[in-house]
Write a protein that holds these residues in place. Structure first.
Motif, PDB file in Angstrom:
ATOM      1  N   LEU A   1       0.978  -1.293  -0.027  1.00 30.91           N
ATOM      2  CA  LEU A   1       0.109   0.035   0.055  1.00 30.91           C
ATOM      3  C   LEU A   1       0.967   1.179  -0.001  1.00 30.91           C
ATOM      4  N   GLN A   2       0.438   2.256  -0.658  1.00 38.01           N
ATOM      5  CA  GLN A   2       1.057   3.647  -0.490  1.00 38.01           C
ATOM      6  C   GLN A   2       0.181   4.888  -0.348  1.00 38.01           C
ATOM      7  N   THR A   3       0.629   5.795   0.279  1.00 43.02           N
ATOM      8  CA  THR A   3      -0.182   6.864   0.740  1.00 43.02           C
ATOM      9  C   THR A   3       0.449   8.044  -0.028  1.00 43.02           C
ATOM     10  N   MET A   4      -0.331   8.892  -0.554  1.00 41.43           N
ATOM     11  CA  MET A   4       0.111  10.166  -1.318  1.00 41.43           C
ATOM     12  C   MET A   4      -0.932  11.189  -1.514  1.00 41.43           C
ATOM     13  N   ASP A   5      -0.553  12.452  -1.251  1.00 40.95           N
ATOM     14  CA  ASP A   5      -1.463  13.571  -1.478  1.00 40.95           C
ATOM     15  C   ASP A   5      -3.020  13.198  -1.046  1.00 40.95           C
ATOM     16  N   GLY A   6      -3.073  12.705   0.122  1.00 41.27           N
ATOM     17  CA  GLY A   6      -4.452  12.552   0.855  1.00 41.27           C
ATOM     18  C   GLY A   6      -5.202  11.150   0.028  1.00 41.27           C
ATOM     19  N   ASN A   7      -4.584  10.440  -0.692  1.00 37.74           N
ATOM     20  CA  ASN A   7      -4.924   9.329  -1.037  1.00 37.74           C
ATOM     21  C   ASN A   7      -4.077   7.959  -0.768  1.00 37.74           C
ATOM     22  N   THR A   8      -4.995   6.745  -0.876  1.00 38.89           N
ATOM     23  CA  THR A   8      -4.195   5.566  -0.607  1.00 38.89           C
ATOM     24  C   THR A   8      -4.245   4.843  -1.866  1.00 38.89           C
ATOM     25  N   TYR A   9      -3.391   4.090  -2.206  1.00 41.61           N
ATOM     26  CA  TYR A   9      -3.009   3.370  -3.432  1.00 41.61           C
ATOM     27  C   TYR A   9      -2.754   1.887  -3.013  1.00 41.61           C
ATOM     28  N   LEU A  10      -3.241   0.897  -3.835  1.00 40.72           N
ATOM     29  CA  LEU A  10      -2.799  -0.406  -3.946  1.00 40.72           C
ATOM     30  C   LEU A  10      -1.863  -0.654  -5.105  1.00 40.72           C
ATOM     31  N   GLU A  11      -0.596  -1.011  -4.886  1.00 40.35           N
ATOM     32  CA  GLU A  11       0.319  -1.245  -5.694  1.00 40.35           C
ATOM     33  C   GLU A  11       0.345  -2.925  -5.810  1.00 40.35           C
ATOM     34  N   ALA A  12      -0.020  -3.296  -7.154  1.00 42.98           N
ATOM     35  CA  ALA A  12      -0.439  -4.666  -7.628  1.00 42.98           C
ATOM     36  C   ALA A  12       0.280  -4.933  -8.833  1.00 42.98           C
ATOM     37  N   TRP A  13       0.426  -6.296  -9.029  1.00 40.66           N
ATOM     38  CA  TRP A  13       0.641  -6.863 -10.319  1.00 40.66           C
ATOM     39  C   TRP A  13      -0.512  -7.088 -11.007  1.00 40.66           C
ATOM     40  N   CYS A  14      -0.753  -6.404 -12.144  1.00 44.28           N
ATOM     41  CA  CYS A  14      -2.188  -6.713 -12.891  1.00 44.28           C
ATOM     42  C   CYS A  14      -1.938  -7.699 -13.961  1.00 44.28           C
ATOM     43  N   ARG A  15      -2.885  -8.636 -13.752  1.00 43.75           N
ATOM     44  CA  ARG A  15      -2.738  -9.804 -14.685  1.00 43.75           C
ATOM     45  C   ARG A  15      -3.074  -9.567 -16.124  1.00 43.75           C
ATOM     46  N   SER A  16      -4.317  -8.833 -16.367  1.00 40.46           N
ATOM     47  CA  SER A  16      -4.350  -8.529 -17.514  1.00 40.46           C
ATOM     48  C   SER A  16      -3.673  -7.471 -18.410  1.00 40.46           C
ATOM     49  N   SER A  17      -3.041  -6.418 -17.601  1.00 38.22           N
ATOM     50  CA  SER A  17      -2.072  -5.622 -18.082  1.00 38.22           C
ATOM     51  C   SER A  17      -0.780  -6.052 -18.299  1.00 38.22           C
ATOM     52  N   ASP A  18      -0.257  -7.287 -17.634  1.00 42.03           N
ATOM     53  CA  ASP A  18       0.942  -7.917 -17.380  1.00 42.03           C
ATOM     54  C   ASP A  18       1.972  -6.695 -16.853  1.00 42.03           C
ATOM     55  N   GLY A  19       1.720  -6.267 -15.810  1.00 43.11           N
ATOM     56  CA  GLY A  19       2.500  -5.195 -15.243  1.00 43.11           C
ATOM     57  C   GLY A  19       2.089  -4.659 -13.834  1.00 43.11           C
ATOM     58  N   VAL A  20       2.948  -4.091 -13.423  1.00 40.98           N
ATOM     59  CA  VAL A  20       2.827  -3.348 -11.936  1.00 40.98           C
ATOM     60  C   VAL A  20       1.854  -1.980 -12.182  1.00 40.98           C
ATOM     61  N   ARG A  21       0.651  -2.102 -11.474  1.00 37.00           N
ATOM     62  CA  ARG A  21      -0.055  -0.860 -11.761  1.00 37.00           C
ATOM     63  C   ARG A  21      -0.522  -0.329 -10.113  1.00 37.00           C
ATOM     64  N   LEU A  22      -0.978   1.064 -10.100  1.00 35.59           N
ATOM     65  CA  LEU A  22      -1.477   1.641  -8.900  1.00 35.59           C
ATOM     66  C   LEU A  22      -2.832   1.682  -8.930  1.00 35.59           C
ATOM     67  N   PHE A  23      -3.600   1.247  -7.795  1.00 28.97           N
ATOM     68  CA  PHE A  23      -4.961   1.518  -7.932  1.00 28.97           C
ATOM     69  C   PHE A  23      -5.514   2.302  -6.765  1.00 28.97           C
ATOM     70  N   ARG A  24      -6.113   3.514  -7.172  1.00 28.25           N
ATOM     71  CA  ARG A  24      -6.448   4.399  -6.043  1.00 28.25           C
ATOM     72  C   ARG A  24      -7.644   3.577  -5.324  1.00 28.25           C
ATOM     73  N   PHE A  25      -7.751   3.678  -4.060  1.00 28.76           N
ATOM     74  CA  PHE A  25      -8.561   3.145  -3.218  1.00 28.76           C
ATOM     75  C   PHE A  25     -10.026   3.588  -3.456  1.00 28.76           C
ATOM     76  N   ASP A  26     -10.316   5.146  -3.688  1.00 25.79           N
ATOM     77  CA  ASP A  26     -11.687   5.471  -3.979  1.00 25.79           C
ATOM     78  C   ASP A  26     -12.201   5.120  -5.308  1.00 25.79           C
ATOM     79  N   ARG A  27     -11.498   4.470  -6.378  1.00 28.95           N
ATOM     80  CA  ARG A  27     -11.933   3.983  -7.473  1.00 28.95           C
ATOM     81  C   ARG A  27     -12.007   2.548  -7.698  1.00 28.95           C
ATOM     82  N   VAL A  28     -11.738   1.808  -6.616  1.00 28.90           N
ATOM     83  CA  VAL A  28     -12.259   0.293  -6.597  1.00 28.90           C
ATOM     84  C   VAL A  28     -13.747   0.256  -5.979  1.00 28.90           C
ATOM     85  N   GLU A  29     -14.431  -0.134  -6.987  1.00 31.30           N
ATOM     86  CA  GLU A  29     -15.900   0.000  -6.866  1.00 31.30           C
ATOM     87  C   GLU A  29     -16.110  -1.391  -5.909  1.00 31.30           C
TER      88      GLU A  29
END
Length: 323
Positions: A182-210
């Motif tokens: 997990l990462q926090t930056m500028d008032g937001n929390t992010y999940l850093e994860a390996w995305c299997r569909s993109s085949d790469g590391v991506r950052l997912f902002r918590f408030d955009r995860v439905e």
């Protein structure tokens, strides 16, 4: 050379940890502490020569770990809990209150309990500020269940199935990801994860995860994905591509003006005249080609032959107009 801050904090915690777990296996302790047995052995070897002023044998911390199990004889007082100063307590309270304002960063109920305990420890002399009750989480005091699921998956090292809204693309996609951290930056929390569909590391902002569902399978991000944490500054759109570039020393000013993240600490470079490798997030290949052309070869792509070919062909076409 003094130990790094992260190692120093771990060294302070090791003695009380082992004093409370006498005879624990070194490999089990390494798993608990999130480090390798080799690193733990190095830490114990350093603690073995630390202790009270005087540095006589009876003043040093007494540790036994040669047989694969750790026993603490003399703790040199390091098994006693440290008392917080007024400044330290105030700093922790401010940090905890800031985390409460970041969606999903912490378990809100646990953070409030910690705030209450610290306030009780420092006494009535400290001015008690109101604890936020809303923040970015839904439901006031109750934690957002989606955020809790993401944190649980990171702790348990389990894969996640998420439904994610990409603001830049204005679309919702479903993905299976392998959480890293997990990462926090500028008032937001992010999940850093390996995305299997993109085949790469991506950052997912918590408030955009439905939605988020923890799967019954372990998270298995590639080893190279664990080596270099992604920067939340560079991208909160998990679909933006990135390129590895090489920057000549005279052009390092771009680090202050563009979304460029060094792949090595700038201040620790052994050769200041050597080019610096960095990661650049970009919106389109055309933009990246124009960006690189503007530096006349002093900033170069090193990870994407297609981009390098595009830069070369565009430069050749430009030269051809003058002939």
């Amino acid at each position: 050379m003094a130990p790094r801050p992260d190692r120093f904090s771990r060294l302070l915690a090791l003695v009380p940890y082992f004093a409370a777990r006498r005879g624990i296996a070194l490999e089990q302790a390494a798993r608990d502490l999130g480090i390798t047995p080799r690193q733990l052995t190095k830490d114990l070897e350093l603690l073995f020569v630390c202790g009270l002023p005087g540095h006589f044998p009876d003043d040093l911390i007494d540790l036994q770990f040669e047989q694969g199990y750790v026993e603490v004889g003399f703790t040199a007082g390091m098994n006693r809990p440290l008392s917080l100063t007024s400044t330290e307590a105030s700093t922790m309270l401010v940090a905890l209150r800031a985390l409460l304002d970041m969606p999903g960063a912490v378990d809100r109920a646990a953070a409030r309990r910690a705030i209450a305990k610290i306030e009780q420890a420092v006494g009535a002399s400290e001015k008690r500020l109101p604890v936020p009750t809303g923040g970015g989480d839904e439901g006031g005091d109750s934690d957002n269940p989606t955020y809790a699921t993401i944190r649980d998956a990171v702790r348990a090292e389990r894969a996640l199935e998420i439904r994610y809204y990409s603001a830049t693309r204005d679309s919702v996609t479903e993905r299976v990801v392998d959480p890293i951290r997990l990462q926090t930056m500028d008032g937001n929390t992010y999940l850093e994860a390996w995305c299997r569909s993109s085949d790469g590391v991506r950052l997912f902002r918590f408030d955009r995860v439905e939605t988020a569902t923890m799967l019954d399978e372990p998270a298995t991000p590639p080893a190279e994905a664990l080596a270099h944490p992604q920067s939340a500054i560079l991208s909160d759109n998990p679909d933006l591509p990135s390129a590895e570039i090489e920057i000549d020393p005279d052009e390092l000013w771009i680090l202050d003006y563009y979304l460029v993240e060094p792949l090595e600490p700038v201040e620790n470079r052994t050769d200041p005249d050597a080019p610096l490798r960095a990661r650049l997030v970009y919106g389109s290949a055309d933009w990246l080609s124009r960006f690189l052309l503007g530096f006349g070869g002093r900033v170069r792509p090193v990870s994407d032959p297609g981009i390098a070919d595009m830069v070369a062909s565009t430069a050749a076409a430009a030269r051809g107009r003058y002939q």
